[in-house]
Design an enzyme around this catalytic site. Sequence first.
Site, PDB file in Angstrom:
ATOM      1  N   ASP A  74      -2.050 -10.042   8.792  1.00 19.36           N
ATOM      2  CA  ASP A  74      -1.401 -10.647   7.621  1.00 19.36           C
ATOM      3  C   ASP A  74       0.064 -10.960   7.863  1.00 19.36           C
ATOM      4  O   ASP A  74       0.602 -11.931   7.325  1.00 19.36           O
ATOM      5  CB  ASP A  74      -1.489  -9.702   6.409  1.00 19.36           C
ATOM      6  CG  ASP A  74      -2.865  -9.132   6.170  1.00 19.36           C
ATOM      7  OD1 ASP A  74      -3.522  -8.728   7.156  1.00 19.36           O
ATOM      8  OD2 ASP A  74      -3.286  -9.052   5.008  1.00 19.36           O
ATOM      9  N   HIS A 127       0.817  -1.220   0.000  1.00 11.86           N
ATOM     10  CA  HIS A 127       0.000   0.000   0.000  1.00 11.86           C
ATOM     11  C   HIS A 127       0.851   1.270   0.000  1.00 11.86           C
ATOM     12  O   HIS A 127       0.557   2.232   0.726  1.00 11.86           O
ATOM     13  CB  HIS A 127      -0.932   0.003   1.217  1.00 11.86           C
ATOM     14  CG  HIS A 127      -1.993  -1.056   1.170  1.00 11.86           C
ATOM     15  ND1 HIS A 127      -3.186  -0.908   0.509  1.00 11.86           N
ATOM     16  CD2 HIS A 127      -2.022  -2.316   1.694  1.00 11.86           C
ATOM     17  CE1 HIS A 127      -3.917  -2.005   0.631  1.00 11.86           C
ATOM     18  NE2 HIS A 127      -3.230  -2.886   1.351  1.00 11.86           N
ATOM     19  N   ASP A 142      -0.080  -5.246   5.876  1.00 12.81           N
ATOM     20  CA  ASP A 142      -1.134  -6.092   5.318  1.00 12.81           C
ATOM     21  C   ASP A 142      -1.042  -6.150   3.791  1.00 12.81           C
ATOM     22  O   ASP A 142      -0.442  -5.291   3.156  1.00 12.81           O
ATOM     23  CB  ASP A 142      -2.510  -5.564   5.722  1.00 12.81           C
ATOM     24  CG  ASP A 142      -2.773  -4.166   5.176  1.00 12.81           C
ATOM     25  OD1 ASP A 142      -1.870  -3.309   5.321  1.00 12.81           O
ATOM     26  OD2 ASP A 142      -3.849  -3.927   4.606  1.00 12.81           O
ATOM     27  N   GLU A 143      -1.651  -7.154   3.240  1.00 12.03           N
ATOM     28  CA  GLU A 143      -1.879  -7.290   1.798  1.00 12.03           C
ATOM     29  C   GLU A 143      -0.637  -7.051   0.940  1.00 12.03           C
ATOM     30  O   GLU A 143      -0.671  -6.274  -0.022  1.00 12.03           O
ATOM     31  CB  GLU A 143      -3.020  -6.366   1.361  1.00 12.03           C
ATOM     32  CG  GLU A 143      -4.360  -6.760   1.964  1.00 12.03           C
ATOM     33  CD  GLU A 143      -5.527  -5.975   1.387  1.00 12.03           C
ATOM     34  OE1 GLU A 143      -6.605  -6.551   1.213  1.00 12.03           O
ATOM     35  OE2 GLU A 143      -5.359  -4.759   1.111  1.00 12.03           O
ATOM     36  N   VAL A 144       0.441  -7.704   1.286  1.00 12.35           N
ATOM     37  CA  VAL A 144       1.603  -7.678   0.402  1.00 12.35           C
ATOM     38  C   VAL A 144       1.265  -8.539  -0.817  1.00 12.35           C
ATOM     39  O   VAL A 144       0.972  -9.727  -0.686  1.00 12.35           O
ATOM     40  CB  VAL A 144       2.855  -8.212   1.120  1.00 12.35           C
ATOM     41  CG1 VAL A 144       4.011  -8.357   0.136  1.00 12.35           C
ATOM     42  CG2 VAL A 144       3.241  -7.280   2.265  1.00 12.35           C
TER      43      VAL A 144
END
Length: 583
Positions: free
Chosen positions: A387, A266, A337-339
């Site tokens: 995550d 992000h 988060d959300e790599v």
Amino acid sequence: MGNGIRSPISFLILLALLFPLTLQISAVNYPINVWPKPTTFSWPKPQIALLSPKFEIHFPSNPYLHGAAKRYSQLLIQEQYHPLVAPPLNLPDSPALQSLIITVTDKSAQLTHGVDESYTLVIPSPSQSTAAAISAQTIWGAMRGLETFSQLVYGKPSRVACDLYIYDEPLFPHRGVMLDTSRNFYGVADLLRLIKAMSMNKLNVLHWHITDSQSFPLVLPSEPELAEKGAYGEVMKYSPEDVKNVVEFGMEYGVRIVPEIDMPGHTASWAEAHPDIVACTNMFWWPAGADLSSRIAHEPATGQLNPLASNTYKVVQNIIKDVATMFPDSFFHGGADEVTTNCWKSDKSIQAFLAKNGTLSQLLEMFITSTLPYVISQNRTVVYWEDVLLDANVSVAASLLPQENVILQTWNNGPNNTKKLAQAGYRVIVSSAEFYYLDCGHGGWVGNDSRYNQPPGTDLGKGGSWCGPFKTWQTIYNYDITYGLNEDEAKLVIGGEVALWSEQADPTVMDPRIWPRASAMAETLWSGNRDETGMKRYAEATDRLNEWRNRMVTRGIGAEPIQPLWCIRNPGMCNTVQPYVPN
């Protein structure tokens, strides 16, 4: 208003002795109620008294308590709230209540995680005494007591519930709202209004998700180009002075401000200032003809920090140091988060690393081990999204996340992931998307979406919202954040946060998206969602929430309605008596 009083503790004890202390979390709706419902509320014979036009609050010397007392003094006289249903209580022929006396044991206690927020409130019948009393361990508990007192005042001229006793303290120390100000910008006035409403609901943490892939609005002295090139525009930035004002306003209202700088994922918004440290920049997020697993980012725009780039850690350390200076809170949220695997795989330097038997999880470990110690060196506890430990594709070993320094925030798979984190020994903040995501249920937001061009009668599932349906206040109210945990695991859950992600939200809809649904969470985290018999109390909460929502609106908070007005004017007639039968 003043701060001089003789023997205030003795005075409070004397008042308390006037009441039968049959303490309860009552299932009964009193003629006047408080939101969130107090832990204990004894009002054996409901009655009211006039509030003197010269009503005064006496308090010990403290700048934040002074501001709160002044604020509530004005509110008590000026609000003159008109309830949706007039309490069936008559004014007796007795003296008016003249004052509220506040005593605080520890005036120096800082606003930090775990600070004591308990208080005792005694409002005698004026025929016995014309002074009410709040006793608290800290000024922050006294502030909570002032809010409770204010909700017991209504009408014109102002009158107050009396002959009652309240002892109150929260079940969970961390009760918050997460607001995303990167995808759409919110002005400082919007943040201050949110903090004000949070304080009314006894919520104590604003988790400020300041930056993301779409924009970097925070002006940092050590890295000014990040906002200069990453913000949406000159008027869509938060200056150090803006941050100072938000933090100080939070202090005045008893609300901590916890900053989040999401990384290494992000971070597309960093690329204009530092293209050398961001991988997969300016790529189309989901290539044509590819399946979902091939996307470059979870959503537009693309970009993740490259853990192999030599300049990455210099920039990150500058950011951490500036943010730690601007935000005094002991928590620092580092995201993680959300790599997205395909982003990193598209970078040539990372491709070479992988070709030598390196792994994507090793890249994340490299980033965490290079940045976590620096955050800790700033005397901060680090919060990461779940995550970092639980992601199936890119995660780090628990041995690299010391439990004494790291808190994990859960957002997937409801109580299942909460249990995984607690079983691993971590303190947990619960933001389960199935219950606490306030943005869900508004459909998809990407353009040219063919799913909406289907023949009539097509089942669109969740309507394009990955986390649909919309989370009703009842859904939020009935969620037990320690569900399925044993006693030791439950102790690791420090609280929860509702979250408003802003792909489809901005200041024009902030209030109704958050309120009164966040109020539902506020009560469950303060005093629970069950009565003294152990039964869920969502049925009796409906009328109370209707009334509380109306009062918030009169205080300038644009909370959405939960029922037609007819329902509260006709108690019980809008209830269902049919049990739910799953399809």
